[in-house]
Design a protein around this motif. Structure first.
Motif, PDB file in Angstrom:
ATOM      1  N   ASP A   1     107.537 -30.782  62.953  1.00  0.00           N
ATOM      2  CA  ASP A   1     107.821 -29.598  63.742  1.00  0.00           C
ATOM      3  C   ASP A   1     106.968 -29.611  65.001  1.00  0.00           C
ATOM      4  O   ASP A   1     106.065 -30.414  65.170  1.00  0.00           O
ATOM      5  N   ASP A   2     107.267 -28.683  65.890  1.00  0.00           N
ATOM      6  CA  ASP A   2     106.506 -28.547  67.127  1.00  0.00           C
ATOM      7  C   ASP A   2     105.030 -28.336  66.825  1.00  0.00           C
ATOM      8  O   ASP A   2     104.655 -27.483  66.052  1.00  0.00           O
TER       9      ASP A   2
ATOM     10  N   TYR B   1     103.032 -24.816  66.931  1.00  0.00           N
ATOM     11  CA  TYR B   1     103.691 -23.815  66.079  1.00  0.00           C
ATOM     12  C   TYR B   1     103.024 -22.455  66.159  1.00  0.00           C
ATOM     13  O   TYR B   1     103.680 -21.439  66.211  1.00  0.00           O
TER      14      TYR B   1
ATOM     15  N   CYS C   1     114.659 -16.699  67.120  1.00  0.00           N
ATOM     16  CA  CYS C   1     115.071 -18.082  66.892  1.00  0.00           C
ATOM     17  C   CYS C   1     114.367 -18.614  65.662  1.00  0.00           C
ATOM     18  O   CYS C   1     113.303 -18.138  65.272  1.00  0.00           O
TER      19      CYS C   1
ATOM     20  N   GLN D   1     115.118 -24.529  65.623  1.00  0.00           N
ATOM     21  CA  GLN D   1     115.431 -24.259  67.029  1.00  0.00           C
ATOM     22  C   GLN D   1     114.171 -24.370  67.879  1.00  0.00           C
ATOM     23  O   GLN D   1     113.720 -23.430  68.501  1.00  0.00           O
ATOM     24  N   GLN D   2     113.623 -25.588  67.902  1.00  0.00           N
ATOM     25  CA  GLN D   2     112.361 -25.821  68.594  1.00  0.00           C
ATOM     26  C   GLN D   2     112.467 -25.576  70.090  1.00  0.00           C
ATOM     27  O   GLN D   2     111.589 -24.955  70.688  1.00  0.00           O
ATOM     28  N   GLU D   3     113.539 -26.051  70.710  1.00  0.00           N
ATOM     29  CA  GLU D   3     113.682 -25.868  72.149  1.00  0.00           C
ATOM     30  C   GLU D   3     113.868 -24.401  72.497  1.00  0.00           C
ATOM     31  O   GLU D   3     113.312 -23.914  73.486  1.00  0.00           O
ATOM     32  N   GLU D   4     114.667 -23.698  71.684  1.00  0.00           N
ATOM     33  CA  GLU D   4     114.857 -22.266  71.926  1.00  0.00           C
ATOM     34  C   GLU D   4     113.548 -21.511  71.794  1.00  0.00           C
ATOM     35  O   GLU D   4     113.262 -20.578  72.556  1.00  0.00           O
TER      36      GLU D   4
ATOM     37  N   LYS E   1     110.503 -22.718  72.342  1.00  0.00           N
ATOM     38  CA  LYS E   1     109.687 -23.013  73.520  1.00  0.00           C
ATOM     39  C   LYS E   1     110.126 -22.147  74.697  1.00  0.00           C
ATOM     40  O   LYS E   1     109.297 -21.645  75.459  1.00  0.00           O
ATOM     41  N   THR E   2     111.441 -21.964  74.826  1.00  0.00           N
ATOM     42  CA  THR E   2     111.956 -21.136  75.914  1.00  0.00           C
ATOM     43  C   THR E   2     111.519 -19.691  75.754  1.00  0.00           C
ATOM     44  O   THR E   2     111.101 -19.038  76.726  1.00  0.00           O
TER      45      THR E   2
ATOM     46  N   HIS F   1     107.871 -19.378  76.571  1.00  0.00           N
ATOM     47  CA  HIS F   1     107.690 -19.440  78.017  1.00  0.00           C
ATOM     48  C   HIS F   1     108.085 -18.113  78.657  1.00  0.00           C
ATOM     49  O   HIS F   1     107.374 -17.591  79.532  1.00  0.00           O
TER      50      HIS F   1
END
Length: 440
Positions: free
Chosen positions: A255-256, A259, A286, A291-294, A296-297, A300
């Motif tokens: 995972d990211d 986290y 999310c 939904q790792q990219e979601e 991160k968004t 951000h």
């Protein structure tokens, strides 16, 4: 199964860090995440229930041979996902009086690989989570053994490596949607799961079922648990959790790595017990596992809202909360609900309104924030307050206040609102007037 933002965020978890007790550096901390479910036990009556169900419903004998079983080697998770669907889920679906296995439906919290639904995908009944054989390899241990020996002292196999978030993930899919049944599989090994309303944080897991098993078969097990799920009433979603008693065997999963960043908790005075019950908030969530990219968004975007704190409620919506909810299964933003809002229509804006919107963007630019996605869809008008609000900062950038990107974005907004055209036409008219005066 719909919750207000206030109810959803009532499941928020507090900021917490775990300090390893046996660490050589007692001042160091590792990101904390929940060890849940609180208990794992064997689902002792599952196979007996399957055999009785086969007899009661007069199921076809054997493996439900609707299709020839695909026996090609499994290379990646999508191979296992496809194999389970074609060899088990799809044949079982044909035998169910109602119920369809499909993608995650609207309103489902999280992102399961498959979800058993009824009423034409309107009501979720059971998640099905797929993993690779590498990640889901218990090496002969049972889930309750792993839970009991989570300090690894009772596991003698030096090659044993289990990602405990796998267990948390499928439990989260069940618990935060109020569901009582689930399936966890890499196709080679499949486990059938249950949680009861009386002990909602206890997970009951069957012994492993493999495609070659005959008494009962994999398809018979899928059919039985599907019937249980379809006939089951959706219960209460998992209540507010904490990070107490986090296990020290931090798993090195894929995972990211961020986290639980320390910067993620820019809580902006959010109160889960706020008297309005969250009715004036909207929650964006999310799945932190899938939904790792979601995620991160969203992180951000939360950071941008924190920078623009002085603009909130005036130029952008208010951010009430950002962080992890449902014991870390979901990441959420709670934003101001823009009532009866609609996207701007430049053709209907007055010159004063256009200038106001441009000045609002300048206010955002004063903090060094480049929106980076200026469009009609990302500017809302709220009739009740008569406010224009910029939204969707997922692509935004932090730039220097003198960056030419800011001027370029301002020109783009003026073009979008046709303010540049208006200014140009004014200058043309003035020039024509001067020419006419000169001619006279």
């Amino acid at each position: 199964m719909t919750e207000t933002a206030g109810q959803l965020l009532g499941h928020a978890v507090p900021v917490c860090q775990w300090i390893p007790q046996d660490s050589s550096n007692p001042s160091s901390t590792a990101p904390a995440y929940p060890r849940f479910p609180n208990d794992v036990r064997e689902w002792t009556g599952f196979f007996r229930a399957v055999r009785l169900g086969v007899q009661q419903h007069n199921l076809p004998a054997g493996q439900f041979p609707a299709f020839a079983t695909d026996a090609q080697p499994l290379r990646v998770e999508d191979d296992a996902k496809t194999r389970l669907f074609t060899n088990a889920l799809f044949p079982v679906k044909a035998l169910l009086p109602q119920g369809l296995f499909g993608a995650t439906p609207a309103g489902f919290l999280g992102a399961s690989d498959y979800v058993l639904c009824i009423n034409n995908y309107a009501v979720a009944k059971m998640p099905v989570e797929m993993k690779t054989r590498h990640n889901l390899d218990l090496r002969g241990y049972n889930f309750w053994d792993i839970y009991r020996y989570n300090d690894r002292r009772g596991i003698m196999d030096p090659n044993f490596k289990f990602k405990k978030r796998i267990q948390s993930q499928i439990f989260g899919e069940m618990a935060c949607n109020g569901l009582h049944y689930g399936i966890l599989s890499n196709y080679s090994d499949t486990y059938f799961l249950k949680r009861e309303e009386t002990t909602p944080t206890t997970l009951y897991v069957s012994r492993v079922v493999q495609p070659t098993d005959t008494d009962p078969t994999l398809r018979e097990c899928v059919y039985c648990i599907s019937q249980l799920a379809i006939n089951d009433n959706v219960g209460n979603r998992l209540g507010r959790g904490t990070f107490d008693n986090v296990s020290s065997n931090d798993d090195d999963d894929d995972d990211d790595s961020s986290y639980h960043d320390s910067d993620d908790y820019d809580d902006l005075d959010y109160d889960p017990d706020d008297s309005d019950g969250g009715r004036n908030q909207r929650a964006i969530t999310c799945d932190v596992y899938k939904q790792q990219e979601e995620m991160k968004t969203l992180k951000h975007e939360a950071h941008i809202y924190f920078i623009l704190k002085e603009c909130q409620g005036r130029d952008i919506p208010r951010l009430f909360y950002n962080g992890y909810i449902y014991d870390g299964y979901l990441f959420a933003l709670a934003l101001q609900l823009i009532e009866d809002s609609h996207h701007i229509d430049p053709s209907r804006l007055t010159k004063k309104e256009k200038e106001l919107i441009v000045n609002q963007l300048k206010s955002i630019h004063n903090y060094g924030v480049l929106h980076n996605d200026i469009s009609k869809q990302n500017i809302l008008y709220e009739p009740k307050s008569r406010h224009y609000l910029f939204i969707d900062f997922g692509l935004s950038e932090i730039v220097d206040n003198e960056s030419p990107k800011l001027c370029k974005e301002e020109r783009r907004l003026k073009t979008l609102t046709t303010l540049n055209i208006w200014i140009h036409s004014v200058h043309v008219k003035k020039f024509e007037s001067i020419i006419d005066d000169y001619s006279l």
